[in-house]
Design a protein around this motif. Structure first.
Motif, PDB file in Angstrom:
ATOM      1  N   SER A  60     -26.959  42.015 -27.650  1.00  0.00           N
ATOM      2  CA  SER A  60     -26.090  41.045 -27.005  1.00  0.00           C
ATOM      3  C   SER A  60     -26.975  39.893 -26.561  1.00  0.00           C
ATOM      4  CB  SER A  60     -25.407  41.708 -25.816  1.00  0.00           C
ATOM      5  OG  SER A  60     -24.815  40.742 -25.002  1.00  0.00           O
ATOM      6  N   SER A  61     -26.615  38.677 -26.922  1.00  0.00           N
ATOM      7  CA  SER A  61     -27.467  37.532 -26.616  1.00  0.00           C
ATOM      8  C   SER A  61     -26.931  36.738 -25.442  1.00  0.00           C
ATOM      9  CB  SER A  61     -27.579  36.624 -27.837  1.00  0.00           C
ATOM     10  OG  SER A  61     -28.305  37.278 -28.853  1.00  0.00           O
ATOM     11  N   GLN A  62     -27.823  36.248 -24.671  1.00  0.00           N
ATOM     12  CA  GLN A  62     -27.451  35.501 -23.481  1.00  0.00           C
ATOM     13  C   GLN A  62     -28.444  34.369 -23.291  1.00  0.00           C
ATOM     14  OE1 GLN A  62     -24.788  36.036 -21.386  1.00  0.00           O
ATOM     15  NE2 GLN A  62     -25.470  34.077 -20.524  1.00  0.00           N
ATOM     16  N   ALA A  63     -27.942  33.151 -23.202  1.00  0.00           N
ATOM     17  CA  ALA A  63     -28.843  32.015 -23.020  1.00  0.00           C
ATOM     18  C   ALA A  63     -29.329  31.957 -21.586  1.00  0.00           C
ATOM     19  CB  ALA A  63     -28.132  30.717 -23.390  1.00  0.00           C
ATOM     20  N   GLY A  64     -30.254  31.071 -21.355  1.00  0.00           N
ATOM     21  CA  GLY A  64     -30.767  30.906 -20.012  1.00  0.00           C
ATOM     22  C   GLY A  64     -32.108  31.572 -19.816  1.00  0.00           C
ATOM     23  N   ARG A  65     -32.406  31.916 -18.614  1.00  0.00           N
ATOM     24  CA  ARG A  65     -33.715  32.443 -18.290  1.00  0.00           C
ATOM     25  C   ARG A  65     -33.533  33.587 -17.309  1.00  0.00           C
ATOM     26  NH1 ARG A  65     -38.708  28.728 -16.225  1.00  0.00           N
ATOM     27  NH2 ARG A  65     -39.999  30.439 -15.526  1.00  0.00           N
ATOM     28  N   GLY A  66     -34.480  34.474 -17.281  1.00  0.00           N
ATOM     29  CA  GLY A  66     -34.385  35.580 -16.339  1.00  0.00           C
ATOM     30  C   GLY A  66     -34.236  36.904 -17.037  1.00  0.00           C
ATOM     31  N   PRO A  67     -34.051  37.943 -16.255  1.00  0.00           N
ATOM     32  CA  PRO A  67     -34.062  39.311 -16.791  1.00  0.00           C
ATOM     33  C   PRO A  67     -32.921  39.591 -17.757  1.00  0.00           C
ATOM     34  CG  PRO A  67     -33.833  39.290 -14.382  1.00  0.00           C
ATOM     35  CD  PRO A  67     -33.815  37.877 -14.831  1.00  0.00           C
ATOM     36  N   ASP A  68     -31.802  38.908 -17.582  1.00  0.00           N
ATOM     37  CA  ASP A  68     -30.650  39.181 -18.442  1.00  0.00           C
ATOM     38  C   ASP A  68     -30.585  38.264 -19.649  1.00  0.00           C
ATOM     39  OD1 ASP A  68     -29.897  41.186 -16.847  1.00  0.00           O
ATOM     40  OD2 ASP A  68     -28.173  40.176 -15.940  1.00  0.00           O
ATOM     41  N   ALA A  69     -31.485  37.314 -19.726  1.00  0.00           N
ATOM     42  CA  ALA A  69     -31.434  36.355 -20.830  1.00  0.00           C
ATOM     43  C   ALA A  69     -32.080  36.916 -22.081  1.00  0.00           C
ATOM     44  CB  ALA A  69     -32.116  35.058 -20.432  1.00  0.00           C
ATOM     45  N   GLY A  70     -31.797  36.261 -23.197  1.00  0.00           N
ATOM     46  CA  GLY A  70     -32.389  36.690 -24.455  1.00  0.00           C
ATOM     47  C   GLY A  70     -31.571  37.756 -25.138  1.00  0.00           C
ATOM     48  N   ALA A  71     -32.162  38.376 -26.136  1.00  0.00           N
ATOM     49  CA  ALA A  71     -31.472  39.400 -26.906  1.00  0.00           C
ATOM     50  C   ALA A  71     -31.724  40.761 -26.262  1.00  0.00           C
ATOM     51  CB  ALA A  71     -31.966  39.391 -28.345  1.00  0.00           C
ATOM     52  N   VAL A  72     -30.669  41.337 -25.707  1.00  0.00           N
ATOM     53  CA  VAL A  72     -30.777  42.615 -25.020  1.00  0.00           C
ATOM     54  C   VAL A  72     -30.095  43.696 -25.840  1.00  0.00           C
ATOM     55  CG1 VAL A  72     -30.261  43.848 -22.884  1.00  0.00           C
ATOM     56  CG2 VAL A  72     -30.704  41.390 -22.839  1.00  0.00           C
TER      57      VAL A  72
END
Lengths: 227, 227
Positions: A60-72
């Motif tokens: 699941s991809s999430q833009a931005g920055r921080g622990p939840d961002a990026g491809a998780v």
DNA sequence: GTCCCCATATGGTCCGACCATACTGTGGTC
DNA sequence: GACCACAGTATGGTCGGACCATATGGGGAC
């Protein structure tokens, strides 16, 4: 034999890492730019690979920055199954009969399993769903809570694959179910059938649970009943 | 609520066209450049959407020129299911137990259905698979023909969704099956069990077909047998 | 008529740029 | 010292253009 496309290599490499590093849902993959650099491919190819993994409900991809961002890494097999069914139904490469038939199979199986090991919490969930069904003001609402009841049974079976499949099948036949309930007229008989299923599960009577489920579905979808 | 990404819009539009125009496997979609122009998006976004559809087994892309080139609608739900299972097993978001359990459920159901309407051609296929199993020189070969036998039964059920699922499940447990057969020692008893399934189907005895299937799988995967 | 080669249409890949989003750290303010 | 506003930055999302690879179809040479 066709040469593997670049994004397929990326896909294979990511899958290899998942297995080799024992990654599980919640873990993060490197960013797109970093992956591209590591594998010496363009960012586009990495993105196509990630798109595939996202479609399969694995990341699941999430833009931005921080622990939840990026491809998780995630675990949403149900979404993938839902898309799969919807598209193939649209393409007429699957028929409603096949879908409903499959649903009946899983329901019977789950009901039997659920009767085997229902906990107090599980039973409370089922009772809540029944109460909601009774209070429903519209057919759509009734069907929604009906789905909740059947889904809860699938989850009680202790098999996530079955539960995910059940969820996808329900979503696929959503409109069809509304139509079926409308055609049946009242919901009294349906309620009685659901209560019979609940009673059998609560009593731990597997055979009765399967029978009650079969009777319920055969009544709701008479055109699907086996020859 | 997240705003839809561009490729998701493209996806929705393609799906809309499939339904609205009644497209079926074999029909072609416009080329990537043409789609991008029509929808006023970049080719990258179109490509990501096509990648998703390809993952779901709905389109197949072929470079070059001519009637087979471009994005052609297909129907390969099995490939998608196979990838789905493999990845989620790798991610440990599904267990082998859940997969084998599901396989047992489908096998029982298919066997019952197959017994209901087996044709002479179907039975000949099953006999051929049995003969191949007997002639096998290695466990791997035996398992491959074993898979063919079970797959033929799934296809006899007349439900493409079940057959596709069965194929994916088999592929997922491939290595596991080889191990199970090796552990059992000889294949004599396995052959006898398969023949019993065949006999029941040939005789049109649904109950016997289900029972024989259950006995066979419970014997092969004792650790999965229901509590 | 046959064969070969090139034009062309299609997907595949790459690059570089810029936008949108959301945290993070910094510095000022109270 | 606590709080808040803002700039910095890492991340995905989108775009446009270029070029490569592949496979066909047509036209010219023979």
């Amino acid at each position: 034999m066709r040469r593997a496309r670049t994004f397929e290599d990326v896909l294979a490499e990511i899958e290899r890492r998942i297995v080799a590093d024992g990654l599980t849902p919640g873990d993060r993959l490197p960013g797109e730019r970093r992956l591209a650099e590591q594998l010496q491919v363009s960012r586009s190819s990495v993105r196509e690979a990630l798109r595939v993994l996202e479609t399969l409900g694995v990341v699941s991809s999430q833009a931005g920055r921080g622990p939840d961002a990026g491809a998780v890494l995630t675990s949403r097999p149900g979404d993938a199954l839902t898309d799969l069914l919807r598209l193939h139904l649209g393409l007429s490469s699957l028929s409603m009969r096949e879908v409903v038939e499959t649903r009946m199979m899983i329901e019977q199986w789950s009901a039997g399993r659920a009767a085997g090991h229902a906990t107090a919490e599980h039973l409370a969930l089922l009772r809540a769903a029944l109460a909601n069904m009774e209070r429903s003001g519209s057919v759509e609402e009734f069907v929604r809570h009906d789905a909740g009841f059947h889904l809860a049974i699938a989850e009680m079976s202790g098999n996530r694959l079955q539960a995910a499949t059940m969820r996808a099948l329900r979503a696929a036949v959503e409109g069809y179910a509304v139509e079926a309930v409308t055609r049946l007229g009242g919901t009294e008989r349906l309620m009685a059938e659901h209560r019979a299923i609940y009673d059998a599960i609560a009593a731990g009577d597997r055979e009765a649970a399967v029978t009650a489920t079969t009777r319920h579905l055969t009544h709701t979808y008479p055109e699907i009943s086996e020859p």
